[in-house]
Design a protein around this motif. Structure first.
Motif, short mmCIF file in Angstrom:
data_model
loop_
_atom_site.label_atom_id
_atom_site.label_comp_id
_atom_site.label_asym_id
_atom_site.label_seq_id
_atom_site.Cartn_x
_atom_site.Cartn_y
_atom_site.Cartn_z
N ALA A 22 31.52 -23.70 -85.84
CA ALA A 22 31.41 -22.24 -85.74
C ALA A 22 32.69 -21.64 -85.17
O ALA A 22 33.19 -20.62 -85.67
CB ALA A 22 30.21 -21.88 -84.86
N LEU A 23 33.24 -22.25 -84.12
CA LEU A 23 34.48 -21.74 -83.53
C LEU A 23 35.63 -21.80 -84.52
O LEU A 23 36.46 -20.89 -84.58
CB LEU A 23 34.81 -22.54 -82.27
CG LEU A 23 33.92 -22.28 -81.05
CD1 LEU A 23 34.29 -23.22 -79.91
CD2 LEU A 23 34.04 -20.83 -80.60
N LEU A 24 35.69 -22.88 -85.30
CA LEU A 24 36.76 -23.00 -86.29
C LEU A 24 36.63 -21.92 -87.37
O LEU A 24 37.63 -21.32 -87.78
CB LEU A 24 36.72 -24.39 -86.93
CG LEU A 24 37.84 -24.71 -87.92
CD1 LEU A 24 39.19 -24.67 -87.21
CD2 LEU A 24 37.61 -26.08 -88.56
N SER A 25 35.40 -21.65 -87.81
CA SER A 25 35.20 -20.60 -88.81
C SER A 25 35.63 -19.24 -88.28
O SER A 25 36.30 -18.46 -88.98
CB SER A 25 33.72 -20.55 -89.23
OG SER A 25 33.34 -21.73 -89.89
N ILE A 26 35.25 -18.95 -87.02
CA ILE A 26 35.62 -17.66 -86.43
C ILE A 26 37.13 -17.58 -86.24
O ILE A 26 37.78 -16.57 -86.58
CB ILE A 26 34.91 -17.45 -85.09
CG1 ILE A 26 33.40 -17.42 -85.29
CG2 ILE A 26 35.38 -16.15 -84.43
CD1 ILE A 26 32.61 -17.44 -83.99
N ALA A 27 37.73 -18.66 -85.71
CA ALA A 27 39.16 -18.65 -85.43
C ALA A 27 39.97 -18.45 -86.71
O ALA A 27 40.93 -17.67 -86.74
CB ALA A 27 39.57 -19.94 -84.72
N SER A 340 37.63 -15.64 -80.90
CA SER A 340 38.72 -14.67 -80.97
C SER A 340 39.98 -15.19 -80.27
O SER A 340 41.09 -14.91 -80.72
CB SER A 340 38.29 -13.35 -80.33
OG SER A 340 38.15 -13.47 -78.93
N ILE A 341 39.78 -15.94 -79.20
CA ILE A 341 40.94 -16.55 -78.54
C ILE A 341 41.62 -17.53 -79.49
O ILE A 341 42.85 -17.57 -79.62
CB ILE A 341 40.51 -17.25 -77.24
CG1 ILE A 341 39.98 -16.21 -76.24
CG2 ILE A 341 41.67 -18.03 -76.63
CD1 ILE A 341 39.38 -16.82 -74.99
N GLY A 342 40.80 -18.32 -80.19
CA GLY A 342 41.36 -19.22 -81.19
C GLY A 342 42.03 -18.46 -82.33
O GLY A 342 43.08 -18.87 -82.83
N ILE A 374 47.37 -7.17 -80.99
CA ILE A 374 46.74 -8.08 -81.94
C ILE A 374 45.61 -8.85 -81.25
O ILE A 374 44.55 -9.09 -81.86
CB ILE A 374 47.77 -9.06 -82.52
CG1 ILE A 374 48.95 -8.28 -83.12
CG2 ILE A 374 47.14 -9.96 -83.57
CD1 ILE A 374 48.54 -7.26 -84.17
N PHE A 375 45.79 -9.19 -79.97
CA PHE A 375 44.71 -9.86 -79.25
C PHE A 375 43.50 -8.93 -79.12
O PHE A 375 42.35 -9.35 -79.31
CB PHE A 375 45.19 -10.29 -77.86
CG PHE A 375 44.10 -10.94 -77.04
CD1 PHE A 375 43.69 -12.23 -77.31
CD2 PHE A 375 43.48 -10.25 -76.00
CE1 PHE A 375 42.67 -12.83 -76.57
CE2 PHE A 375 42.48 -10.83 -75.26
CZ PHE A 375 42.07 -12.14 -75.54
N GLY A 376 43.76 -7.65 -78.78
CA GLY A 376 42.65 -6.70 -78.70
C GLY A 376 41.96 -6.52 -80.04
O GLY A 376 40.73 -6.41 -80.12
N ALA A 382 36.08 -9.93 -83.48
CA ALA A 382 35.17 -11.03 -83.23
C ALA A 382 33.87 -10.56 -82.59
O ALA A 382 32.79 -11.06 -82.91
CB ALA A 382 35.85 -12.08 -82.34
N MET A 383 33.96 -9.56 -81.69
CA MET A 383 32.75 -9.06 -81.04
C MET A 383 31.85 -8.35 -82.05
O MET A 383 30.62 -8.52 -82.04
CB MET A 383 33.13 -8.12 -79.91
CG MET A 383 33.74 -8.82 -78.71
SD MET A 383 32.62 -10.02 -77.95
CE MET A 383 31.33 -8.95 -77.35
N VAL A 384 32.45 -7.55 -82.93
CA VAL A 384 31.66 -6.89 -83.97
C VAL A 384 30.98 -7.94 -84.85
O VAL A 384 29.79 -7.85 -85.18
CB VAL A 384 32.55 -5.95 -84.80
CG1 VAL A 384 31.79 -5.44 -86.03
CG2 VAL A 384 33.02 -4.79 -83.95
N ASN A 385 31.75 -8.95 -85.22
CA ASN A 385 31.18 -10.02 -86.03
C ASN A 385 30.10 -10.78 -85.28
O ASN A 385 29.10 -11.22 -85.86
CB ASN A 385 32.27 -11.00 -86.48
CG ASN A 385 33.13 -10.41 -87.58
OD1 ASN A 385 32.69 -9.51 -88.28
ND2 ASN A 385 34.34 -10.90 -87.72
#
Length: 805
Positions: A22-27, A340-342, A374-376, A382-385
């Motif tokens: 899951a983290l890889l997909s989001i990143a 999102s950090i990733g 870009i981080f924001g 990511a939060m919306v997702n």
């Protein structure tokens, strides 16, 4: 809330493999969007490094009666002076034109050719900028006959002068005479940002010098940027210039007929055509993000199904449904934050690499960076997702039907409602991946066809060098011509050289010398008119269709010999032989008499772009050596081996004469499509990742549903089903989702391409080949994803399966 976060972290840590997927997909999905947004921010959003940039406009000349307008931003010198005198809407106007300085070497440096600008005293005040060190160009610096002064770019100051502050006030030798260094511009300053020429050794302007000498021909072109008066709109300024253009046409009919001065916002001219491809990349990134979103939703749903009994118990002892939904949403948001950090790390790593391959033709792209903005962006996205991909599973898992199933332990009693949701998500993933692969395939196919197009000459093993003799050392045309004659004679003797020639404007170099030709003095056929010396046309591999090549004696300034391409021959003398005919070159009723005699007809050459429509090419021989800019050499060996030899040869003739730039014709052609190649590269990466992530989604759902049907598979095999029957059943049911996604994606791709093709070069909605290739690629990848769990199901032991609860 803190308790929910701690619980979410513990639960995610208990299942590292699903959490990692899951983290890889989001990143990956958020990172792809972050990479593209960083480019859009740098090119389209960030303010220009000038004061009040929204007030700055670029002046340009247009010819309303011409079907095709020039892409360059230039205006006639006399028009700029008249506009500055008559305007009511422009506060100030700054002029400039390209310049090359031969910077002499010293004890620790070799002679170097620098690309820069001659500017007037109004340019920097119009832009609202000042040097970081030293002073600006003053009005008295801009007077004809004033000694040269120059302001250095930050990069040149650091590279050549080692950031020495004492260089201010020092005289350096350029073009054989002294030039006073009066300032250094800030690090982030660059003007102009939109570059037409490809034959410059640096992507940045390296100096700005004064005076901007008045040309001998008042019809000469230059660049001009202006600032609107406070409160003046763009429409008002355009109307003002239209009135001035009409007045100039009335006052000077001989020179201003059918010509007008117009303007555009400087930001729009700088961005050019970059906005559409960047927006396409963002669309692709958003679609890829939807695939990642669906993948994570499937994983969360699978995790939630394993916890149905927990939810039923909690609800039975009094927990509110909203409390459980909040817990599930907290888990998805924690997952989103970590992802999102990733994603930011992916974007930051990408923009450590991409500036090295960013094309100069997309201004400011190389300056893109993954900063805190870009981080924001990545965190917000990511939060919306996280809310989107967490809400549907949370509501479904805590619904009444889910509670009723909470106590069922048999793995074969799968919830049809949950399977439908998971299958729908997989179908959506496949559909979106088809869209991405189809659009990317179409653009990639058009790019391959473009690179395979015939430019009209043989580009292999041809090296072009820019040699610009300093007017101070070669003040007369005869001296300049003799210098180029010596270069040609020396280069022809080098080992491996087959032929050599010169020209004043080389194809794909950014230099264009457009004009008019005709069979009367009212010439009206637009053509690229070049002065070719030596064996230029033979060296370039242009094909001779009729007649003969230029002879050495025809390169005298009084020569009337000309060679035209097939397009000019067809248009001026349809159905008859062009050789021996006469035509007038750049003739007008006010300036008649420049008649030329056609001695040959050659193949048509693409001058500015590989995909440009066939246009007129006219080659003149008169004064070829005196007007030479490009030295063109054909070699038997790789061009890289010859470049050093040519530089040494020219240095032996004149030690103070640098070679401005050497490049192979193949590299110049590649530079002309570098922006499309960059977009293709990012689209290919996005499409490949989308294909892999959607295949992982197909594998996940098929593998999960197969594992929940272990007892059913055991029963089937116990009553006589063969492993082949079981494998076929699992594969068919899994591939049914793929087929549905292919159908939806294919049906959506065609109308989407019809919508995009009007605004994006390269898309062809009627080119079904790439649609078939894309569908085949997605089918193969998804088929493998279905086959792996189906093959595993064939190895199920019936007795072990029946013993499971």
């Amino acid at each position: 809330m803190l308790q929910d976060i701690r619980l979410a972290i513990r639960l995610l840590a208990r299942s590292p493999v699903p959490t990692g997927i899951a983290l890889l997909s989001i990143a990956l999905s958020v990172g792809a969007a972050g990479v593209v947004f960083a480019a859009i921010k740098a090119v389209l959003i960030d303010p220009l490094p000038y004061a009040r940039p929204g007030e700055l406009v670029q002046l340009r000349t247009e010819h309303p009666k011409m079907q095709e307008q020039s892409h360059g931003d230039w205006v006639v010198w006399n028009d700029v002076r008249e506009v500055a005198r008559r305007t009511r809407t422009l506060e100030s106007i700054g002029g400039y034109h390209n310049a090359v300085f031969d910077l002499s070497g010293g004890a620790h440096a070799t002679p170097e050719a620098l690309y820069g600008l001659r500017v007037d005293a109004s340019l920097f005040p119009t832009l609202g900028v000042s040097p970081m060190l030293g002073r600006n160009i003053r009005t008295d610096d801009d007077r004809p006959g004033h000694p040269d002064v120059m302001i250095l770019s930050y990069g040149l100051w650091v590279r050549r002068f080692r950031a020495d502050r004492s260089v201010i006030g020092r005289s350096v030798t350029v073009n054989g005479h002294g030039c006073l260094v009066i300032g250094v511009m800030p690090r982030d300053f660059n003007f102009p940002m939109r570059r037409e020429a490809a034959h410059t050794p640096s992507p940045y302007v390296e100096f700005w010098a004064a005076p901007l000498n008045v040309p001998t021909n008042p019809q000469a072109g230059l660049g001009a940027v202006a600032r609107l008066r406070p409160g003046v709109s763009l429409a008002e300024a355009r109307q003002d210039l239209a009135s001035i253009s009409a007045a100039l046409a009335h006052d000077f009919p001989a020179i201003n007929r059918d010509r007008m001065v117009t303007l555009n916002l400087l930001r729009e001219r700088i961005a050019g055509a970059a906005a559409k491809p960047l927006m396409l990349l963002m669309l692709a990134a958003i679609l890829f993000m939807l695939i990642g979103c669906a993948n994570v939703a499937n994983l969360l749903l699978a995790r939630g199904l394993a916890r149905q009994r927990e939810f039923a118990v909690r609800l039975a002892i009094g927990a509110a449904r909203l409390r459980i939904v909040r817990q599930l949403l907290t888990e998805s948001c924690v997952l989103a934050v970590l992802g999102s950090i990733g994603g930011y790390a992916v974007a930051a790593a990408a923009w450590k690499i991409l500036p090295a391959v960013a094309p100069v033709s997309i201004p400011r792209l190389a300056a893109a960076r993954a900063d805190w903005t870009i981080f924001g962006f990545a965190l917000t996205l990511a939060m919306v997702n996280g809310i989107l991909f967490g809400l549907a599973p949370a509501l479904r898992l805590t619904g009444g039907h889910a509670i009723a199933l909470g106590g069922i332990g048999a793995r074969g009693a799968a919830s049809a409602r949950h399977d439908t949701l998971r299958s729908s998500l997989v179908i959506a993933e496949v559909s979106v991946s088809v869209l991405l692969v189809v659009i990317g395939g179409q653009l990639l196919g058009s790019f391959i066809r473009l690179m395979g197009a015939d430019p009209g000459f043989q580009a292999d093993r041809v090296l072009a060098s820019v040699v610009l003799p300093a007017p101070e050392r070669y003040p007369g045309r005869a001296q300049r011509g003799l210098f180029y004659h010596r270069i040609l004679d020396s280069v022809r003797t080098l080992p491996g050289v087959e032929s050599a020639g010169t020209v004043d404007a080389l194809p794909f170099s950014g230099e264009n010398h457009g004009g008019f030709v005709g069979t009367t003095e009212a010439a009206n056929l637009v053509a690229e008119i070049n002065v070719a010396g030596g064996e230029y046309l033979q060296t370039m591999g242009v094909h001779l269709r009729q007649g003969r090549w230029f002879r050495e004696e025809e390169m005298d300034e009084s020569s009337d010999s000309a060679i035209v391409n097939e397009f000019v021959a067809r248009r001026l003398w349809p159905g008859s032989d062009a050789v021996g005919r006469r035509m007038c070159v750049d003739c007008t009723p006010e300036n008649p008499g420049n008649w030329k005699r056609v001695i040959g007809v050659v193949s048509s050459v693409s001058h500015a772009a590989l995909n440009e429509a066939e246009k007129g090419n006219v080659y003149l021989a008169a004064g070829a050596m005196q007007q030479s800019v490009f030295l063109v050499v054909r070699t038997k060996h790789p061009t890289g081996e010859l470049e050093t030899a040519i530089r040494r040869t020219i240095a032996a003739i004149d030690p103070n004469q640098p070679v401005f730039l050497s490049a192979s014709m193949r590299s110049l052609i590649a530079d002309s499509v570098a922006d499309r190649q960059f977009v293709m590269m990012l689209l290919a990466v996005t499409g490949g990742l989308a294909l892999a992530v959607s295949a992982a989604g197909v594998y996940g759902i098929v593998s999960y549903t197969t594992s929940r049907r272990t007892q059913e598979i055991g029963i089937r095999m116990a009553v006589g089903a063969t492993p082949g029957n079981v494998g076929s059943l699992i594969f068919r049911q899994g591939f049914a989702m793929v087929a549905a996604g292919l159908t939806i994606g294919g049906c959506t791709a065609l109308p989407l391409m019809r919508t995009l093709e009007s605004s994006l070069a390269g898309l062809e909605s009627n080119h079904r080949t790439y649609l078939g290739i894309a569908a085949g690629l997605v089918t193969l990848t998804a088929g493998i994803a279905c086959w792996i769990p189906a093959r595993r199901a064939t190895r199920t032991d019936p007795m072990s399966a029946l013993r499971e609860e």
